[in-house]
Motif scaffolding. Sequence first.
Motif, PDB file in Angstrom:
ATOM      1  N   ALA A  21     -14.167  26.344  42.505  1.00 61.32           N
ATOM      2  CA  ALA A  21     -15.239  25.838  40.911  1.00 61.32           C
ATOM      3  C   ALA A  21     -13.757  25.727  40.069  1.00 61.32           C
ATOM      4  N   ARG A  22     -12.425  26.423  40.226  1.00 65.47           N
ATOM      5  CA  ARG A  22     -11.696  26.442  38.652  1.00 65.47           C
ATOM      6  C   ARG A  22     -10.480  25.151  39.311  1.00 65.47           C
ATOM      7  N   SER A  23     -11.149  24.730  40.628  1.00 68.71           N
ATOM      8  CA  SER A  23      -9.905  24.102  40.777  1.00 68.71           C
ATOM      9  C   SER A  23     -10.544  22.888  40.608  1.00 68.71           C
ATOM     10  N   THR A  24     -11.625  22.414  40.786  1.00 70.20           N
ATOM     11  CA  THR A  24     -12.975  21.360  40.584  1.00 70.20           C
ATOM     12  C   THR A  24     -12.187  20.395  38.988  1.00 70.20           C
ATOM     13  N   MET A  25     -11.692  21.899  38.274  1.00 70.19           N
ATOM     14  CA  MET A  25     -11.873  21.739  36.972  1.00 70.19           C
ATOM     15  C   MET A  25     -11.154  20.779  36.098  1.00 70.19           C
ATOM     16  N   THR A  26     -10.827  19.784  35.026  1.00 66.48           N
ATOM     17  CA  THR A  26     -10.120  19.290  34.546  1.00 66.48           C
ATOM     18  C   THR A  26      -9.880  19.853  33.542  1.00 66.48           C
ATOM     19  N   ILE A  27      -8.453  18.962  33.080  1.00 61.32           N
ATOM     20  CA  ILE A  27      -7.912  19.472  31.523  1.00 61.32           C
ATOM     21  C   ILE A  27      -7.909  17.930  30.511  1.00 61.32           C
ATOM     22  N   VAL A  28      -8.490  18.302  29.566  1.00 66.27           N
ATOM     23  CA  VAL A  28      -8.602  16.900  28.754  1.00 66.27           C
ATOM     24  C   VAL A  28      -7.864  17.050  27.802  1.00 66.27           C
ATOM     25  N   PRO A  29      -6.377  16.177  27.715  1.00 62.23           N
ATOM     26  CA  PRO A  29      -5.877  16.866  26.138  1.00 62.23           C
ATOM     27  C   PRO A  29      -6.247  16.477  25.133  1.00 62.23           C
ATOM     28  N   ARG A  30      -6.210  17.263  23.943  1.00 66.48           N
ATOM     29  CA  ARG A  30      -7.162  16.422  22.708  1.00 66.48           C
ATOM     30  C   ARG A  30      -5.214  15.965  21.727  1.00 66.48           C
ATOM     31  N   ALA A  31      -5.575  15.813  20.711  1.00 66.21           N
ATOM     32  CA  ALA A  31      -5.134  15.170  19.938  1.00 66.21           C
ATOM     33  C   ALA A  31      -4.259  16.252  19.172  1.00 66.21           C
ATOM     34  N   ALA A  32      -3.359  16.110  17.858  1.00 67.72           N
ATOM     35  CA  ALA A  32      -2.812  17.309  16.637  1.00 67.72           C
ATOM     36  C   ALA A  32      -4.275  16.998  16.296  1.00 67.72           C
ATOM     37  N   ALA A  33      -4.365  18.349  15.500  1.00 71.91           N
ATOM     38  CA  ALA A  33      -5.319  18.915  14.870  1.00 71.91           C
ATOM     39  C   ALA A  33      -5.230  18.515  13.269  1.00 71.91           C
ATOM     40  N   SER A  34      -4.453  17.742  12.339  1.00 68.88           N
ATOM     41  CA  SER A  34      -4.152  16.290  11.303  1.00 68.88           C
ATOM     42  C   SER A  34      -3.157  16.134  12.100  1.00 68.88           C
ATOM     43  N   THR A  35      -3.646  14.549  11.428  1.00 67.32           N
ATOM     44  CA  THR A  35      -2.622  13.539  11.581  1.00 67.32           C
ATOM     45  C   THR A  35      -2.664  12.968  10.343  1.00 67.32           C
ATOM     46  N   HIS A  36      -3.368  13.034   9.331  1.00 66.11           N
ATOM     47  CA  HIS A  36      -3.314  12.651   7.934  1.00 66.11           C
ATOM     48  C   HIS A  36      -3.256  13.924   7.039  1.00 66.11           C
ATOM     49  N   ALA A  37      -2.514  13.120   5.954  1.00 66.18           N
ATOM     50  CA  ALA A  37      -2.031  14.141   5.055  1.00 66.18           C
ATOM     51  C   ALA A  37      -2.813  13.892   4.051  1.00 66.18           C
ATOM     52  N   ILE A  38      -2.660  15.845   3.731  1.00 62.98           N
ATOM     53  CA  ILE A  38      -3.490  16.525   2.478  1.00 62.98           C
ATOM     54  C   ILE A  38      -4.372  16.381   1.904  1.00 62.98           C
ATOM     55  N   SER A  39      -5.117  16.092   0.905  1.00 63.46           N
ATOM     56  CA  SER A  39      -5.333  15.504  -0.564  1.00 63.46           C
ATOM     57  C   SER A  39      -4.038  15.563  -1.392  1.00 63.46           C
ATOM     58  N   ASN A  40      -3.871  14.974  -2.173  1.00 68.46           N
ATOM     59  CA  ASN A  40      -2.786  14.980  -3.759  1.00 68.46           C
ATOM     60  C   ASN A  40      -4.230  16.600  -4.399  1.00 68.46           C
ATOM     61  N   PRO A  41      -4.939  16.413  -4.938  1.00 63.72           N
ATOM     62  CA  PRO A  41      -5.843  17.522  -5.337  1.00 63.72           C
ATOM     63  C   PRO A  41      -5.336  18.634  -4.718  1.00 63.72           C
ATOM     64  N   THR A  42      -5.846  18.375  -3.899  1.00 59.38           N
ATOM     65  CA  THR A  42      -5.666  20.002  -2.509  1.00 59.38           C
ATOM     66  C   THR A  42      -4.180  20.774  -3.155  1.00 59.38           C
ATOM     67  N   LEU A  43      -3.367  19.955  -2.739  1.00 56.33           N
ATOM     68  CA  LEU A  43      -1.758  20.287  -2.871  1.00 56.33           C
ATOM     69  C   LEU A  43      -1.394  20.392  -4.547  1.00 56.33           C
ATOM     70  N   ALA A  44      -1.772  19.621  -5.191  1.00 55.67           N
ATOM     71  CA  ALA A  44      -1.550  19.982  -7.089  1.00 55.67           C
ATOM     72  C   ALA A  44      -1.590  21.410  -7.381  1.00 55.67           C
ATOM     73  N   ASN A  45      -1.120  21.444  -8.108  1.00 55.75           N
ATOM     74  CA  ASN A  45      -0.980  22.685  -8.952  1.00 55.75           C
ATOM     75  C   ASN A  45      -0.648  23.968  -7.747  1.00 55.75           C
ATOM     76  N   ILE A  46       0.010  24.045  -6.850  1.00 51.30           N
ATOM     77  CA  ILE A  46      -0.920  25.029  -5.857  1.00 51.30           C
ATOM     78  C   ILE A  46      -0.050  26.199  -6.273  1.00 51.30           C
ATOM     79  N   GLU A  47       1.162  26.136  -6.895  1.00 53.50           N
ATOM     80  CA  GLU A  47       2.006  27.401  -7.746  1.00 53.50           C
ATOM     81  C   GLU A  47       0.797  28.497  -8.419  1.00 53.50           C
ATOM     82  N   LYS A  48       0.360  27.669  -9.755  1.00 51.70           N
ATOM     83  CA  LYS A  48      -0.620  28.505 -10.098  1.00 51.70           C
ATOM     84  C   LYS A  48      -1.721  29.128  -9.714  1.00 51.70           C
ATOM     85  N   ARG A  49      -2.716  28.106  -8.503  1.00 54.90           N
ATOM     86  CA  ARG A  49      -3.953  28.735  -7.673  1.00 54.90           C
ATOM     87  C   ARG A  49      -3.975  28.853  -6.647  1.00 54.90           C
TER      88      ARG A  49
END
Length: 171
Positions: free
Chosen positions: A16-44
């Motif tokens: 059963a183990r030898s018949t399993m196939t491995i499915v490659p997955r894409a990178a977790a995050s390929t898009h930019a993180i939003s500016n409001p999330t990163l805005a003023n990070i030093e204070k927050r």
Amino acid sequence: MMRTSLLRAGLRATAARSTMTIVPRAAASTHAISNPTLANIEKRWEGMPQTEQAELWMSLRDRMKENWVELTLQEKKAAYWIAFGPHGPRAVPPPDEGRKVALYTAIGVFVSFALFALMRSFGGAAPSTMTKEWQEASNEYLKNQRAEPLTGLSSEGYTGKGMIQSAPKQH
């Protein structure tokens, strides 16, 4: 009987183990993180919940695994500040910390002195073994017993005080 059933179960699991196939997955995050999330990070950052801090750091880490040219300026600044900024163990100490340390140290020394003085005031007279006469008798006893013949009281040419450490007894 038992051995053959275990062998068969092991062979089935291996098959059963030898018949399993491995499915490659894409990178977790390929898009930019939003500016409001990163805005003023030093204070927050300090006020953010631990889970939100971890999520933000993981998404930045995933973005940094790719080409850094694709990172926005905000993402680069936030990643640098989270990694090396003055928060957590690198936080700047409060301005009055030195004064507090000196004050608490002085209080500790004063309390220690007060306890010592209190204990000395309730202590009795010195024991009889602390009189000069007793200590001279101890010296004579040690000489008669030939204690420390190489460097101590019984050695040739000894010039030290031996056991004498107190003033003569006052009558």
